[in-house]
Design a protein around this motif. Structure first.
Motif, short mmCIF file in Angstrom:
data_model
loop_
_atom_site.label_atom_id
_atom_site.label_comp_id
_atom_site.label_asym_id
_atom_site.label_seq_id
_atom_site.Cartn_x
_atom_site.Cartn_y
_atom_site.Cartn_z
N VAL A 62 54.61 62.14 -41.61
CA VAL A 62 53.49 61.42 -41.16
C VAL A 62 52.57 62.50 -40.90
O VAL A 62 52.82 63.39 -40.15
N ASN A 63 51.35 62.16 -41.27
CA ASN A 63 50.24 63.07 -41.09
C ASN A 63 49.59 62.91 -39.68
O ASN A 63 49.97 62.06 -38.89
N HIS A 64 48.60 63.78 -39.52
CA HIS A 64 47.75 63.83 -38.10
C HIS A 64 47.04 62.56 -37.85
O HIS A 64 46.57 62.23 -36.62
N HIS A 65 46.98 61.68 -38.90
CA HIS A 65 46.15 60.48 -38.72
C HIS A 65 47.19 59.19 -38.67
O HIS A 65 46.82 58.09 -38.36
N GLY A 66 48.40 59.54 -38.41
CA GLY A 66 49.46 58.56 -38.33
C GLY A 66 49.72 57.91 -39.60
O GLY A 66 50.37 57.00 -39.40
N GLN A 67 49.55 58.53 -40.63
CA GLN A 67 49.52 57.75 -41.99
C GLN A 67 50.73 58.60 -42.77
O GLN A 67 51.00 59.60 -42.57
N TYR A 179 43.10 65.13 -30.24
CA TYR A 179 43.80 64.31 -31.14
C TYR A 179 42.72 63.56 -31.92
O TYR A 179 41.42 63.58 -31.70
N THR A 180 43.20 63.02 -33.20
CA THR A 180 42.41 62.36 -34.08
C THR A 180 42.11 61.04 -33.41
O THR A 180 42.60 60.76 -32.35
N GLN A 182 42.51 58.14 -34.24
CA GLN A 182 43.55 57.08 -34.58
C GLN A 182 44.49 57.43 -33.61
O GLN A 182 45.03 56.39 -32.69
N LYS A 183 44.93 58.52 -33.28
CA LYS A 183 46.09 58.89 -32.53
C LYS A 183 45.60 58.57 -31.03
O LYS A 183 46.38 58.39 -30.05
N PHE A 184 44.41 59.14 -30.96
CA PHE A 184 43.86 58.91 -29.37
C PHE A 184 43.89 57.55 -29.18
O PHE A 184 44.01 57.33 -27.73
N ARG A 185 43.55 56.65 -29.99
CA ARG A 185 43.55 55.12 -29.58
C ARG A 185 44.91 54.66 -29.16
O ARG A 185 45.07 53.82 -28.25
N GLU A 186 45.97 55.24 -29.71
CA GLU A 186 47.53 54.98 -29.40
C GLU A 186 47.67 55.57 -27.88
O GLU A 186 48.60 54.97 -26.91
N VAL A 187 47.12 56.67 -27.75
CA VAL A 187 47.50 57.29 -26.39
C VAL A 187 46.84 56.35 -25.20
O VAL A 187 47.39 56.13 -24.31
N GLN A 188 45.54 55.83 -25.64
CA GLN A 188 44.67 55.20 -24.69
C GLN A 188 45.57 53.81 -24.40
O GLN A 188 45.49 53.17 -23.27
N ALA A 189 46.12 53.42 -25.20
CA ALA A 189 46.77 52.07 -25.41
C ALA A 189 47.94 52.33 -24.08
O ALA A 189 48.52 51.40 -23.36
N GLN A 190 48.51 53.63 -24.02
CA GLN A 190 49.55 53.82 -23.05
C GLN A 190 49.00 54.02 -21.57
O GLN A 190 49.58 53.49 -20.62
N PHE A 191 47.88 54.53 -21.64
CA PHE A 191 47.14 54.49 -20.36
C PHE A 191 46.90 53.19 -19.86
O PHE A 191 46.93 52.95 -18.69
N ARG A 192 46.29 52.18 -20.67
CA ARG A 192 46.00 51.08 -20.16
C ARG A 192 47.24 50.39 -19.73
O ARG A 192 47.33 49.46 -18.74
N GLY A 193 48.33 50.57 -20.52
CA GLY A 193 49.65 49.84 -20.08
C GLY A 193 50.15 50.46 -18.64
O GLY A 193 51.00 49.88 -18.11
N ARG A 273 50.51 68.52 -34.53
CA ARG A 273 50.41 67.62 -35.75
C ARG A 273 49.49 66.59 -35.90
O ARG A 273 49.18 65.89 -36.75
N TRP A 274 49.31 65.99 -34.35
CA TRP A 274 47.99 65.13 -34.28
C TRP A 274 46.63 65.46 -34.28
O TRP A 274 45.72 64.67 -34.11
N SER A 275 46.51 66.86 -34.32
CA SER A 275 45.25 67.53 -34.08
C SER A 275 44.28 67.21 -35.06
O SER A 275 44.60 67.31 -36.28
N LYS A 276 42.93 66.82 -34.82
CA LYS A 276 41.95 66.64 -35.56
C LYS A 276 41.56 68.13 -36.18
O LYS A 276 40.76 68.20 -37.18
N LYS A 277 41.95 69.10 -35.58
CA LYS A 277 41.59 70.38 -35.94
C LYS A 277 42.81 71.19 -36.84
O LYS A 277 42.73 72.74 -37.01
N VAL A 278 43.80 70.57 -37.31
CA VAL A 278 45.02 70.98 -38.08
C VAL A 278 44.28 71.55 -39.29
O VAL A 278 43.47 71.16 -39.94
N LYS A 279 44.87 72.90 -39.53
CA LYS A 279 44.41 73.29 -41.04
C LYS A 279 45.16 72.53 -42.21
O LYS A 279 46.40 72.53 -42.35
#
Length: 383
Positions: A62-67, A179-180, A182-193, A273-279
């Motif tokens: 799974v890449n850093h976009h969750g794909q 985070y990218t 896509q991944k930050f949106r998943e993190v935000q969902a946990q903050f809302r929960g 691995r979820w970083s938007k700055k990954v090489k």
């Protein structure tokens, strides 16, 4: 593909009739992608080729976009332990001997026996709610308008000395900066929960604390989770194992960190691995499928014909030159036939010593009789 890309990796194991028994391959892009996204790998063998009854397997990360990203492919004649052992050893050689931290697989019994799994133990112990969780629950669930929530929340912060607490913004900002989207949106969902969670300390000693987190899933039902926090090592673990399975801190762990007034999470929980700055070196490597493939045998034939024509024109100028060319042809033919016979006797091929001639000697596996409509069915056509 090997001729087009020298970093293309493949290994074969053949039957006595030179048909394929086991095969593994990975292109240069897959090998490079493993460097960044090879921490957790999924291997699936749910597909079977219809004509030859070979089992197709794929290594997927799974890449850093969750794909999903492909990290290797295989064909197997059977799903026995030795076949998986051969395959996994090939895959490890391809990836430089670097084993993944996690390996997800299907329900194949043979594979289960081959792969050793360590299952984290679960913690136990549940008791009643502490006053601070009760007050927070009252604020969250009994505020029926924005104004009433603001008043109740401010009173709650004043009562427990939390007015200057910047935990939420600082913790969330850590993930947002790295985070990218896509991944930050998943993190935000946990903050809302986290708003549905009530945290209670059940035991604490020498910086090691055990919490019970109740998550309200309906008006009368709470799911309970045990969360442990080591303030010395800055390590947190939740019974739900969301971080271990998806690489994201769960709402239960976030609730405990909030309770502990932790302003910054340990970097071990902010995965590169979820970083938007990954090489993304792997994206610059040309894939074998990026351009139409030329039939290598035809290409080689055309090149040989072109060179042979020039040689023949030169040799035809005299009888002596013609004799020299015939003698050279005889010598080369003997040498090629010896090499061909030697290759034919080899029972396995690898990417180090393989060439197109040896690959062309491979035989197709025996065809199987497939299920389906009869070939002589009315209206059917022959091709």
């Amino acid at each position: 593909m090997k001729e087009k890309n020298q970093n293309f990796f493949f290994e074969l194991e053949l039957e006595e009739d030179q048909s394929i028994k086991l095969a593994f391959w990975a292109d240069a892009r897959s090998i490079a992608a493993f460097e960044y996204f090879g921490d957790v790998i999924s291997f699936d063998t749910t597909y079977n080729t219809n004509r030859y009854n070979l089992v197709y397997g794929s290594f997927v990360g799974v890449n850093h976009h969750g794909q999903s990203t492909l990290l290797g492919c295989s064909l197997m004649k059977n799903e026995e332990i030795e076949s998986f052992k051969w395959l996994f050893q090939c895959w490890l050689r391809c990836m430089g001997g670097n084993a993944p931290k996690g390996f997800l697989t299907d329900q194949c019994a043979s594979m289960k026996r081959h792969i050793m799994k360590n299952i984290p133990s679960k913690l136990n112990g549940y008791k009643g709610h502490a006053k601070i969780e009760q007050e927070m629950s009252q604020v969250v669930w009994n505020s029926h308008s924005k104004d009433s929530f603001d008043r109740n929340w401010n009173d709650f912060l004043l009562n427990f000395g939390l007015v200057d607490n910047k935990w939420l913004s600082s913790i969330e900002a850590q993930f947002q900066d790295v985070y990218t989207h896509q991944k930050f949106r998943e993190v935000q969902a946990q903050f809302r929960g986290k708003a549905n969670c009530i945290t209670r300390l059940t035991n604490s000693a020498l910086g090691y604390s055990v919490y019970e987190v109740g998550e309200q899933v309906s008006s009368s039902i709470f799911n309970k989770f045990v969360v442990t926090y080591d303030s010395v090592a800055a390590e947190i673990k939740c019974q739900c194992l969301l971080f271990e399975s998806r690489g994201i801190l769960c709402r239960h762990a976030l609730s405990v960190l909030s309770f502990e007034q932790v302003s910054q999470v340990s970097l071990r929980y902010i995965l590169e691995r979820w970083s938007k700055k990954v090489k993304r070196r792997h994206t610059h490597i040309k894939n074998s499928h990026d351009e139409p493939l030329l039939e290598q045998r035809s290409k080689s034939f055309d090149e040989l014909v072109f060179r042979s024509q020039n040689i023949c024109e030169f040799a035809s100028e005299s009888e002596e030159l013609t004799v020299i060319l015939h003698r050279a042809y005889d010598t080369v033919m003997i040498e090629m036939e010896e090499l061909k016979a030697k290759r034919k006797g080899t029972s396995s091929l690898s990417h180090e010593d393989a060439n197109l001639e040896s690959v062309n000697e491979l035989q197709s596996p025996p065809r199987i009789r497939t299920r389906g409509r009869p070939k002589n069915r009315l209206g059917s056509k022959k091709y």
